[in-house]
Design a protein around this motif. Structure first.
Motif: not given
Length: 128
Positions: A82-106
């Motif tokens: 999940l940390v790697h997916l969050e970083r990938a979303a951040l690099v891509a400026w993918d706020a929706e992807g970051l939010a989806a990943t963060r929800a699972v991370h929680a």
């Protein structure tokens, strides 16, 4: 083969960008059964997304959500994914992807101090 040691060894090598010479250990992990082996394979696949332009597709947040009911030995590598997916979303400026990943991370972070710290980092990135 010890799944944790093998998964950790491969994961650390991938994070360093050392993608060669992992064939035999990767094959052993690919043949391993169980949730812990699946979680390590997901962490490794997600790490490859950040260092290998030919990595293909990593795990999805929904696939990682399946580890929520598992013990710490399984949730730790799933949280790394999940940390790697969050970083990938951040690099891509993918706020929706970051939010989806963060929800699972929680769902996977409780009781794992390193995962809770990473979750707070994801929260900060979302605020940005």
């Amino acid at each position: 083969m010890d799944v944790k040691s093998t998964g950790l060894e491969i994961h650390e090598a991938v994070c360093r960008g050392a993608l060669r010479g992992l064939e035999s250990t990767s094959e052993a992990l690919a043949e391993a059964e169980g949730a812990e082996a699946r979680a390590w394979r997901a962490a490794i696949a997600a790490a490859r997304l950040l260092v290998d332009p030919n990595a293909g597709k990593g795990p999805t947040p929904d696939e990682l959500a399946a580890f929520a009911g598992e013990g710490p030995e399984v949730r730790r590598p799933a949280n790394l994914a999940l940390v790697h997916l969050e970083r990938a979303a951040l690099v891509a400026w993918d706020a929706e992807g970051l939010a989806a990943t963060r929800a699972v991370h929680a769902k996977l972070a409780p009781g794992l101090p390193e995962a809770e710290l990473a979750l707070r980092r994801a929260d900060a990135w979302l605020r940005l």
